[in-house]
Design an enzyme around this catalytic site. Structure first.
Site: not given
Lengths: 591, 591
Positions: A292, A436-438
């Site tokens: 993140r 992406y990555e949450g």
């Protein structure tokens, strides 16, 4: 045009503002003298401009290609060579543990390099980027044997790593995953299932790929508490045998076309448990939190490149006359940088980029303190700040990195929409980082739903202590009054959440996104005040880089005049609560 | 999924809010009964969903192809057939003058159809879209002979038209153009020069293309006062001879790939003067203002499609549980529409889209009044409002249409980034609308630099009269207090401009973009108040479409709680003036 690394700004921030010039006083970072940090900045800048940037457009135009016969993936021309130079320069090992061949340098430097790599080729940067997460997960959670087997080659860059989380029916909600891990007789597991959107799942840059795969053990609960993490190599390290973990195809995407986004089929592939059974989510978060922060740097990196490109265009393009009289009287028109509205777009990019860089490096510096400082209390406080700010860095830097890339594109007018200029690619590439990555909505939920509640609210108290401590210690802090107002707004919003979220978690959900933004703007405001304070002191003392210091004063003013007042709006949004969001029934959406 | 035209919202707006149900009482629009308007809405919706939408993805994937041998352009598969049906249905003639075969219907209906066409295939919509501007320019400024020669075939759609303005070295600053028009003996002119970014400059949809070209007569001044407009057909209408106006190639673009964006080389092509010599800018603005309104509808159209797609996804996609307890207990998870942050993205799209539609149709209705009302004062007042709001519609609807398309994409998470879903194309296509027909920065300059000053400020006074008149006549107007605050902010900002711009035009440049936004938010607030007022009345009376009326009340609340407060921020931005924008010298930008 050639990328120019923001080396002066980095040195100013790291040494003059954040205090990274004393990192070498910590035993763990004894090597990280200002000279070495400075050399890393310069070398990384050269690598980015000379080796990485030339691959960027080719990567976008050619994309990756999948061969269904061999189930192999060909990366764009030049990627293999550029990656080899990246490895050769030791860049994959920068902040990796020394005992497995890493250089053990501060994480802040990794942030710095990430930004530069992502400015010049985000797609290429993804391959070592994901590897880094795999290294951390194995190093933190893996057994001694697993570390011995994998870490050295991942750290050297001879192998790359992946994160295999998402499945077709679940991304955010990993409790739903179906990939199975069945124990083999030899202590390994047979992994079966399909993963999608796997970055670097298959490619031709290296000989072996090490997948970190979330899967369920037999009888594991049907929630995130039933997930375990496995390491699944493409080729078994002992025998060299091909493990049945095959790429089933590539996604066709809006951008980052040089990054191989794979469907991965695990057909009874051999895997080894990383960490404890059913504790995969915690190992996954080791990778995820790091990823993140890296994704935040992607947003910033693309925005920095967009700024440089649009600035160069605005200085060259002749169109209309300045409203205050010709500035280029011998030419047919003035360069468009004379126009206030064009400068608005350029200033927004510059000021917000530098503010975002300050936020990221502040977080990176805290990360270094959290692992290397001798004082327990300092380490804990730093870790609290890192945990709190990780979703803020990810979401705000990618949202605003994308917005700034769009402002850069806007400066170019019609040229910005054509593929003759790199802006449209920066926008397309940057779009993924908000997802992406949450997704950024998930980051906001992580902040208000998890981070605010951790340790009884200690994380956010640590932030307020930092902010109010600064005001207390600096009675003449630049833009002190505006900063106070914003801190006050953040306090009010935090109080609102404390009062409303416990009895109604949907209130937290409604407030999450504006709250994250409010925190980002406030912390960046704090950092702009600090930067302006240093600039004043250095200018008064006749030290430093005068144009840079002057620019900081103007930029801080721009920030507090034109960007910071958004905080009031955000507070009012939060304060109005969930009602207007939750009132619709099914029949209202398309009435 | 299939597009669903917002027919209910359109009828509510046109008939119940704006009063377009009485348009047929005006002699010019005697045919435009509510029944006919309603039928047009339904038929256009069917055409968009059934004929146009199926060509959208193909258009993007195939793009247009240029053959350098024949200098011809092939449009994507299906475009020719879909265009033929568009022509067959009489859609190109909708609001065109009756004396040349048009149907003479209200312009508001053209706005309605534009939105639908752009929701379903922006690229295809560009071909008739540009033709419409050419029709207006010829009809308003052309000689009787030119009208006789061209209008019927342009209006029937048998031929298409273009606007040839931009040259490689000039877009915004048309005073710099180099294309030359040299008188021939027969009263025509030989046109020589290169134009770029010419939409529909060459294609295979029709047999003849009619270019409207800005060029300079011999000895004309080197400013916009030296520009004349010419009509240059691809084939000469009398002889059928090929005119040397050739396509030299196509642009490679981020989006609208089905729209042929041509380099056009005029190699002594025969052209005829439209209007007076050196008065080309005024004729050009006839096309341009119309095109600006149409481009606003493009922004809205794409945003509407993004809303529908993301809403459908949010109802289907199962991921995590509602924070207030399971809503789909028998499924593995709840649809993501239960989550407040997802609803935030959907509500933002819906509320802003409907507000933008209200703004556009309010403007369209005023346009109709400005040409058809018997009372001079009403006509003038309506024309003032249209002139004032044209740049607002163009800039705000394309900025927020793009932002909303991005929010729609965000709702889809990773799926939104892949080409398996239409969102990424909507974003790529929508990006151009903020740029062409005058960038949105230029719109803002048009508003503050030109429109505010026209007729001694009468245009903006007409707007304030409309807004304050509404408050006066409606003491119980929904959200009255919030609306008053916003109107007050707009008044303050207008006063600030009146005080600062005359002595320093750069202050106007600095304030332009936030001022335009402030005006848009305020007028949309006014329209949300009106919509909510009608909804209250109809609900009380037990009339109308209950879910739609209920949705309007919630949406108005969302607007005033979560979007309108941006107005304060904008006012503070304006109020802080130009200083932080103009302070940088050359050495500061990359210090």
């Amino acid at each position: 045009m050639q990328y120019q690394a923001p080396a002066n700004d980095l040195r100013f921030l790291l040494f003059d503002v954040l205090g990274a010039d004393t990192l070498h006083e910590l035993e763990k970072y004894a090597d990280a003298t200002p000279d070495l940090i400075s050399a890393v900045i310069d070398e990384a800048g050269k690598l980015a401009a000379e080796v990485i940037q030339p691959t960027n457009q080719t990567g976008d135009r050619q994309g990756c290609h999948y061969d269904p016969e061999t189930k192999s993936v060909k990366t764009p021309d030049g990627f293999k060579e550029a990656y080899a130079k990246f490895v050769e320069g030791g860049w994959t090992a920068l902040d990796a543990p020394i005992e497995f061949g890493g250089q053990g340098l501060p994480h802040t430097l990794k942030f710095v390099v990430d930004e530069m790599v992502c400015s010049t080729n985000l797609s290429l940067g993804m391959y070592p980027g994901l590897t880094h997460g795999a290294i951390s997960a194995l190093h933190t959670h893996g057994s001694y044997e697993l570390k011995q087997t994998y870490l050295e080659k991942l750290i050297s860059g001879e192998w790359t790593g992946t994160m295999c989380l998402t499945e077709p029916h679940c991304g955010t909600d990993l409790g739903l995953i179906r990939t199975k891990a069945t124990p083999n007789d030899d202590g390994s597991y047979a992994i079966e299932g399909t993963k999608i959107w796997i970055t670097g799942g298959e490619h031709d840059l290296v000989d072996n790929i090490v997948h970190l795969v979330l899967a369920k053990l037999p009888g594991a609960p049907d929630t995130t508490k039933g997930i375990s993490l496995f390491v699944v190599p493409k080729f078994l390290p002992d025998s060299g045998e091909r493990n049945p973990a095959f790429c089933g195809g590539l996604e066709h995407k809006m951008g980052i076309k040089g990054s191989a986004t794979c469907v991965m089929n695990f057909e009874g592939a051999k895997g080894w448990l990383v960490g404890e059974p059913n504790k995969g989510m915690s190992a996954m978060f080791t990778m995820m939190n790091e990823a993140r922060l890296m994704v935040g740097m992607q947003g910033l990196g693309l925005a920095e490149m967009a700024y440089q490109e649009s600035l160069a265009f605005a200085k060259e393009r002749l169109q209309s006359r300045s409203l205050s009289g010709p500035k280029n009287p011998d030419g047919p028109a003035d360069p468009i940088i004379v126009h206030p509205d064009v400068r608005r777009m350029l200033m927004r990019q510059k000021v917000l980029n530098e503010g975002m860089r300050a936020l990221a490096l502040f977080t990176g510096h805290q990360l270094d303190l959290s692992v290397a400082h001798p004082d327990d209390a300092v380490r804990e406080n730093a870790d609290d700040l890192v945990q709190l700010l990780t979703p803020v860095v990810k979401a705000f830097l990618t949202d605003e990195g994308y917005n700034n890339a769009n402002w850069g594109q806007q400066v170019l007018g019609g040229s910005g929409f054509t593929q003759d200029w790199p802006l449209e690619q920066l926008v397309r590439d940057g779009r993924i980082a908000r997802i992406y990555e949450g997704t950024n909505g998930i980051q906001a939920m992580d902040l208000v739903g998890r981070k605010l509640a951790l340790k009884g609210g200690q994380l956010v108290r640590a932030l307020f202590a930092e902010l109010t401590g600064y005001l207390k210690d600096n009675p003449d802090a630049p833009h002190r009054e505006e900063l106070k107002v914003s801190i006050k707004s953040l306090e009010q919003a935090t109080l609102w959440l404390a009062q409303n979220a416990p009895k109604d978690p949907e209130q937290a959900g409604a407030a999450a996104s504006p709250y994250l933004r409010l925190m980002a703007l406030t912390v960046i405001g704090y950092l702009w005040s600090r930067m302006a304070g240093v600039a004043h002191r250095q200018l008064d003392a006749g030290e430093g880089n005068t144009p840079l210091l002057e620019s900081k004063l103007v930029s801080a003013r721009y920030y507090f005049e034109k960007l910071m007042p958004e905080a009031d709006w955000l507070l009012r949004d939060i304060d109005s609560g969930k009602d207007s969001l939750m009132a619709f029934e099914d029949q209202h959406w398309m009435a």
